[in-house]
Scaffold this motif. Structure first.
Motif, PDB file in Angstrom:
ATOM      1  N   LEU A   1       0.809  -1.220   0.000  1.00 44.48           N
ATOM      2  CA  LEU A   1       0.000   0.000   0.000  1.00 44.48           C
ATOM      3  C   LEU A   1       0.842   1.270   0.000  1.00 44.48           C
ATOM      4  N   ALA A   2       2.085   1.147   0.441  1.00 47.41           N
ATOM      5  CA  ALA A   2       2.939   2.329   0.582  1.00 47.41           C
ATOM      6  C   ALA A   2       3.129   3.004  -0.767  1.00 47.41           C
ATOM      7  N   PRO A   3       3.022   4.329  -0.784  1.00 44.13           N
ATOM      8  CA  PRO A   3       3.255   5.039  -2.043  1.00 44.13           C
ATOM      9  C   PRO A   3       4.713   4.928  -2.442  1.00 44.13           C
ATOM     10  N   GLU A   4       4.936   4.760  -3.737  1.00 47.86           N
ATOM     11  CA  GLU A   4       6.300   4.670  -4.240  1.00 47.86           C
ATOM     12  C   GLU A   4       6.889   6.066  -4.309  1.00 47.86           C
ATOM     13  N   LEU A   5       8.161   6.152  -3.974  1.00 46.41           N
ATOM     14  CA  LEU A   5       8.841   7.431  -4.009  1.00 46.41           C
ATOM     15  C   LEU A   5       9.750   7.465  -5.225  1.00 46.41           C
ATOM     16  N   GLU A   6       9.716   8.563  -5.930  1.00 49.36           N
ATOM     17  CA  GLU A   6      10.539   8.726  -7.113  1.00 49.36           C
ATOM     18  C   GLU A   6      11.540   9.824  -6.834  1.00 49.36           C
ATOM     19  N   GLU A   7      12.811   9.509  -7.015  1.00 50.08           N
ATOM     20  CA  GLU A   7      13.850  10.476  -6.706  1.00 50.08           C
ATOM     21  C   GLU A   7      14.058  11.395  -7.908  1.00 50.08           C
ATOM     22  N   GLU A   8      14.029  12.667  -7.634  1.00 53.02           N
ATOM     23  CA  GLU A   8      14.323  13.653  -8.661  1.00 53.02           C
ATOM     24  C   GLU A   8      15.499  14.469  -8.174  1.00 53.02           C
ATOM     25  N   GLU A   9      16.496  14.571  -8.991  1.00 55.68           N
ATOM     26  CA  GLU A   9      17.619  15.421  -8.634  1.00 55.68           C
ATOM     27  C   GLU A   9      17.474  16.734  -9.366  1.00 55.68           C
ATOM     28  N   LYS A  10      17.625  17.776  -8.628  1.00 54.99           N
ATOM     29  CA  LYS A  10      17.584  19.107  -9.205  1.00 54.99           C
ATOM     30  C   LYS A  10      18.867  19.820  -8.814  1.00 54.99           C
ATOM     31  N   VAL A  11      19.526  20.358  -9.792  1.00 52.70           N
ATOM     32  CA  VAL A  11      20.700  21.162  -9.516  1.00 52.70           C
ATOM     33  C   VAL A  11      20.259  22.605  -9.605  1.00 52.70           C
ATOM     34  N   VAL A  12      20.369  23.277  -8.501  1.00 50.48           N
ATOM     35  CA  VAL A  12      19.912  24.649  -8.407  1.00 50.48           C
ATOM     36  C   VAL A  12      21.126  25.542  -8.252  1.00 50.48           C
ATOM     37  N   LYS A  13      21.238  26.513  -9.124  1.00 50.06           N
ATOM     38  CA  LYS A  13      22.340  27.455  -9.018  1.00 50.06           C
ATOM     39  C   LYS A  13      22.077  28.358  -7.827  1.00 50.06           C
ATOM     40  N   SER A  14      23.023  28.391  -6.922  1.00 46.58           N
ATOM     41  CA  SER A  14      22.811  29.206  -5.728  1.00 46.58           C
ATOM     42  C   SER A  14      23.139  30.655  -6.018  1.00 46.58           C
ATOM     43  N   VAL A  15      22.440  31.496  -5.374  1.00 45.48           N
ATOM     44  CA  VAL A  15      22.650  32.927  -5.467  1.00 45.48           C
ATOM     45  C   VAL A  15      23.306  33.349  -4.167  1.00 45.48           C
ATOM     46  N   PRO A  16      24.400  34.084  -4.260  1.00 45.68           N
ATOM     47  CA  PRO A  16      25.049  34.485  -3.015  1.00 45.68           C
ATOM     48  C   PRO A  16      24.092  35.293  -2.137  1.00 45.68           C
ATOM     49  N   MET A  17      24.125  35.027  -0.855  1.00 48.60           N
ATOM     50  CA  MET A  17      23.306  35.746   0.106  1.00 48.60           C
ATOM     51  C   MET A  17      23.868  37.156   0.267  1.00 48.60           C
ATOM     52  N   LYS A  18      23.033  38.082   0.679  1.00 46.66           N
ATOM     53  CA  LYS A  18      23.423  39.472   0.865  1.00 46.66           C
ATOM     54  C   LYS A  18      24.598  39.568   1.847  1.00 46.66           C
ATOM     55  N   GLU A  19      24.544  38.752   2.904  1.00 48.32           N
ATOM     56  CA  GLU A  19      25.616  38.764   3.901  1.00 48.32           C
ATOM     57  C   GLU A  19      26.931  38.304   3.284  1.00 48.32           C
ATOM     58  N   ASP A  20      26.880  37.314   2.355  1.00 50.65           N
ATOM     59  CA  ASP A  20      28.087  36.824   1.707  1.00 50.65           C
ATOM     60  C   ASP A  20      28.686  37.889   0.800  1.00 50.65           C
ATOM     61  N   VAL A  21      27.831  38.618   0.080  1.00 50.04           N
ATOM     62  CA  VAL A  21      28.311  39.672  -0.810  1.00 50.04           C
ATOM     63  C   VAL A  21      28.969  40.779   0.001  1.00 50.04           C
ATOM     64  N   GLU A  22      28.328  41.148   1.110  1.00 51.33           N
ATOM     65  CA  GLU A  22      28.881  42.198   1.959  1.00 51.33           C
ATOM     66  C   GLU A  22      30.197  41.777   2.593  1.00 51.33           C
TER      67      GLU A  22
END
Length: 161
Positions: free
Chosen positions: A111-132
């Protein structure tokens, strides 16, 4: 399901106490009866609240059988231990009990629902604190240029109307 299981044990205990009352033993003069009654009411209330919470968080087509299977299994085990019901089971009954438990939890597996793995590569945006702070976001520990995220989606094995 643990609270529901304990409520079953207390309900059975109250039934045994009522049986004593019908045999002529005055049980309502003892504080233990009232403690059992209050414990039973509290456990039922907590069980119903937890059941409602689970229904609001998860798919009812899976969570209801899961909760009921655990409720039944642990009620049988706790009752068997507390009331020493397992002491009188024959080998055939133990085999039947074990097969029954395996069938219940095997059914939950299907009965358990099947899980499907999706990989997403997300380009990170520097945080304001990192830029400063002068970080570009390309340092290995400074946020990196790419973040790997795993997400799971449910594959529907049924159609809803």
């Amino acid at each position: 399901a643990l609270f529901g299981t304990l409520s079953v044990v207390f309900a059975k205990l109250l039934a045994e106490l009522l049986d004593l009352q019908f045999q002529g033993v005055s049980i309502f003069t003892h504080f233990f009866v009232y403690c059992c009654l209050v414990a039973w009411i509290c456990l039922v209330a907590v069980w119903l609240i937890r059941l409602n919470d689970a229904l609001s968080l998860y798919d009812p087509l899976f969570i209801i059988p899961l909760l009921q299977a655990n409720f039944i299994f642990f009620a049988i085990v706790s009752g068997g231990i507390y009331f020493q019901e397992f002491n009188f089971m024959s080998t055939t009954q133990w085999i039947g009990f074990s097969v029954g438990v395996a069938v219940i939890f095997g059914g939950l597996y299907f009965l358990a629902p099947e899980l499907e793995e999706e990989e997403k590569v997300v380009k990170s945006v520097p945080m304001k604190e990192d830029v400063e702070a002068g970080k570009s976001g390309h340092e290995p520990m400074g946020g990196g240029s790419h973040v790997r995220r795993l997400s799971y989606t449910r594959k529907a094995s049924f159609t809803s109307p």
